[in-house]
Design an enzyme around this catalytic site. Structure first.
Site, mmCIF file in Angstrom:
data_model
loop_
_atom_site.group_PDB
_atom_site.id
_atom_site.type_symbol
_atom_site.label_atom_id
_atom_site.label_comp_id
_atom_site.label_asym_id
_atom_site.label_seq_id
_atom_site.Cartn_x
_atom_site.Cartn_y
_atom_site.Cartn_z
ATOM 1 C CE LYS A 317 103.914 63.074 21.584
ATOM 2 N NZ LYS A 317 102.606 62.553 21.163
ATOM 3 N NE ARG A 394 93.790 63.458 27.188
ATOM 4 C CZ ARG A 394 93.325 62.591 26.295
ATOM 5 N NH1 ARG A 394 92.367 61.721 26.625
ATOM 6 N NH2 ARG A 394 93.794 62.601 25.063
HETATM 7 N N1 BES Z 1 100.691 66.818 22.001
HETATM 8 C C1 BES Z 1 100.027 65.627 21.642
HETATM 9 C C2 BES Z 1 99.000 65.839 20.532
HETATM 10 C C3 BES Z 1 99.525 66.234 19.187
HETATM 11 C C4 BES Z 1 99.810 65.291 18.227
HETATM 12 C C5 BES Z 1 99.650 67.560 18.848
HETATM 13 C C6 BES Z 1 100.249 65.669 16.986
HETATM 14 C C7 BES Z 1 100.109 67.947 17.596
HETATM 15 C C8 BES Z 1 100.399 66.994 16.654
HETATM 16 C C9 BES Z 1 99.313 65.053 22.848
HETATM 17 O O1 BES Z 1 99.919 65.279 24.065
HETATM 18 C C10 BES Z 1 99.256 63.579 22.653
HETATM 19 O O2 BES Z 1 100.285 62.968 22.663
HETATM 20 N N2 BES Z 1 98.054 63.043 22.490
HETATM 21 C C11 BES Z 1 97.883 61.657 22.280
HETATM 22 C C12 BES Z 1 96.720 61.190 23.129
HETATM 23 C C13 BES Z 1 96.543 59.723 23.162
HETATM 24 C C14 BES Z 1 97.707 59.087 23.925
HETATM 25 C C15 BES Z 1 95.243 59.399 23.850
HETATM 26 C C16 BES Z 1 97.600 61.433 20.792
HETATM 27 O O3 BES Z 1 96.963 62.278 20.181
HETATM 28 O O4 BES Z 1 98.083 60.444 20.260
HETATM 29 MN MN MN Z 2 101.345 63.807 24.545
#
Ligand code: BES
Ligand code: MN
Ligand code: ZN
Length: 551
Positions: A317, A394
């Site tokens: 990230k 997931r």
């Molecule tokens: N934990 C994150 C989602 C999230 C983002 C929760 C912001 C709370 C605030 C999750 O694991 C994630 O990183 N999801 C990605 C999925 C994508 C790579 C398909 C996302 O939402 O960007």
């Molecule tokens: Mn994630």
């Protein structure tokens, strides 16, 4: 703050400050007739004319300091016609925090004030008692366990005094409390008690039970908040497992915890794919509430995402706001908070058998981490190509969903997860995305959220989007396109739900962790969303258990 019940004629009530709530244009004689009779000075005090009942208004009325009820704090609710429960919750929360700020030690709320609002709100006295008590308790939440000088209990439940930080470091410093016992912001200690002031000789059972339910639910929410707000170097997967074990031993739940070997041996290949990059060991937590005689009942299964820190893994990230990913275990926190509530809930034995499943791990990059493009075999046997290691929630949930169906014949499976940033884009900071193909379960969860004041909204599981998850090499990929990201994630999970299993998915990426505080959640961060809805859900299913038994 303790919740008490005073049963006496109003002349015998006592509290440093009495809280009343007025709508626009209401006279306090109408709002609190017994109080006004017992404290005749109220009707002649000059501050009386400052009360308009406008929203957010707070007026303190002072009597002689030696009186048993020397102060009354009147909080405005706005126009009666637009009054709703959330306005009352916020007003209660603000009134109670104002009392703390003024160092009032003992508080009272005449139940006649709530009775007067029942009709306007279309609620029962019990509901109003419950919401009032819950709001009062939640408003006092603070997170000071990680300050070197503080006053409250630590998330680990250790005694007040030494901070968690000082304890972990084995430090002997940082134990000095200032004379007033204040925390770092100078906030005075919480009031000692809040009394519900009844004119009846005894507290009606239903009102008493409502207050106890509120205490249980608030305790559950505050545990969830502590866990979400706790930094990832303290709140590790093993610490979550220890918390689950502690809840089990204090409240008579059963608890089993799997470590890395067991997770691999049981074929949870998707969960392991996330866990393998981390130095902290993963845990798979199974926590069960099983009242006597319900051993053979089909359980309600609640699954919580427990990523104690989400760096994104190799699909790292960006640094901005990455620290908020300590809250990526908000789903796990909700499940543990629910069990904490259940542990002190009046009549918990009348509730159904409930199983909580928590897959918990960090999501870290490193030499042993999963690479984008790796293919793994899930617990179900289906294979997944991991195109983005940041779509890890997931992966840990799908194995838990399969586990739930293999081990039990669930009444229903509900998972809760800070799953997708896309859900925050769709529903904002406070909206929970509700995904289910089960109309009845959808209505049940929507009704539950309406009751608890949580903002839930149904989102679709369109078959047309399922092909978004196609993989060139495996049964499916773990991501689809950015567009409809929350739906793609939910559809991924649905692929692991067998025919005949009732299932719903709650995406709490928004409300699981919020950047701004509010009267009911004064500390930015975890909100404990899900705890109260799960309590309602358990009540909904009570008495509806199918005698199917564990497989
Ligand atoms: N934990 C994150 C989602 C999230 C983002 C929760 C912001 C709370 C605030 C999750 O694991 C994630 O990183 N999801 C990605 C999925 C994508 C790579 C398909 C996302 O939402 O960007
Ligand atoms: Mn994630
Ligand atoms: Zn995540």
């Amino acid at each position: 703050m303790d919740i008490r019940f005073h049963n006496a004629s109003a002349g015998d009530w006592r509290a440093d400050c009495t809280l009343i709530f007025t709508t626009e244009g209401q006279r306090i004689q109408e709002v609190a007739p017994a109080l006004c009779k017992a404290a005749p000075w109220l009707e002649i005090t000059p501050a009386l004319r400052d009360i308009t009942g406008k929203k957010n208004e707070q007026v303190v009325l002072y009597g002689h300091p030696d009186l048993p009820l020397p102060r009354v704090l009147s909080s405005g609710l706005g126009k009666a016609a637009s009054l709703n429960m959330q306005t009352l919750r916020d007003a209660v929360a603000k009134a109670v925090t104002a009392c703390r700020a003024r160092s009032y030690e003992t508080l009272g709320i005449p139940v006649e004030v709530l009775d007067g609002l029942a009709e306007t709100l279309g609620s029962s006295r019990e509901e109003l008692v419950k919401e009032t008590v819950a709001a009062a308790l939640l408003s006092l939440y603070r997170c000071d366990a990680y300050r070197s000088q503080k006053n409250g209990p630590t998330p680990g439940g250790k005694a007040a005094g030494k901070s968690a930080a000082a304890q972990k470091a084995g430090s002997t410093k940082g134990t000095v409390e200032n004379a007033a016992g204040n925390d770092e912001d100078g906030t005075p200690p919480d009031p000692r008690w809040l009394a519900l002031l009844f004119t009846e000789k005894t507290t009606p059972d239903a009102a008493h039970r409502a207050a106890r339910e509120a205490e249980a639910e608030a305790a559950g929410i505050m545990l969830a908040q502590d866990l979400s707000n706790g930094p990832a170097n303290y709140i590790t997967p093993d610490v979550l497992a220890q918390r689950a074990k502690k809840l089990a031993s204090s409240h008579g739940f059963s608890c089993t915890v799997f470590g890395p070997e067991e997770i691999r041996k049981r074929g949870m290949g998707a969960f392991w794919a996330v866990a393998r990059g981390a130095r902290e060991e993963p845990r798979f937590i199974v926590l069960e509430h099983c009242p006597k005689g319900k051993e053979k009942d089909a359980p309600l299964v609640l699954i919580g995402k427990g990523i104690t820190f989400d760096t994104g893994g190799i699909s790292l990230k960006p640094p901005a706001k990455m620290h908020e990913m300590k809250g990526d275990m908000g789903g796990a926190a909700a499940v543990l908070g629910f069990f904490a509530a259940l542990g002190q809930m009046p009549g918990a034995d009348e509730l159904p058998r409930v199983v909580g499943l928590i897959p918990t791990t960090e999501n870290m990059p490193g030499g042993n981490a999963t690479r984008p493009g790796d293919v793994v075999v899930t617990h179900s046997g289906k294979t997944v190509e991991i195109l983005n290691t940041d779509a890890e929630g997931r992966l840990i949930l799908c194995d838990a969903i399969s586990y739930a169906q293999k081990e039990y014949a669930p009444l229903a499976v509900v998972d809760i997860a800070t799953l997708t940033g896309a859900c925050v884009i769709a529903l904002g900071d406070y909206g929970t995305g509700l995904f289910t193909g089960d109309k009845e379960l959808r209505a049940t969860l929507m009704d539950a959220a309406e009751k608890t004041g949580d903002l839930f909204w149904p989102l679709p599981l369109w078959d047309e989007y399922d092909s978004n998850l196609k993989s060139d090499v495996a049964d499916m990929a773990n991501i689809g396109p950015r567009e409809g990201g929350s739906i793609n994630a939910a559809l991924f999970l649905r692929r692991f739900v067998e025919k005949g299993t009732r299932w719903a998915h709650l995406d709490i990426a928004g409300p699981g962790y919020v950047a701004k505080g509010s009267p009911l959640h004064p500390v930015p961060g975890g909100t404990g969303v899900g705890v109260r809805v799960f309590c309602e859900l358990a009540r909904h299913f009570s008495g509806k258990e199918k005698k199917k038994g564990a497989r």
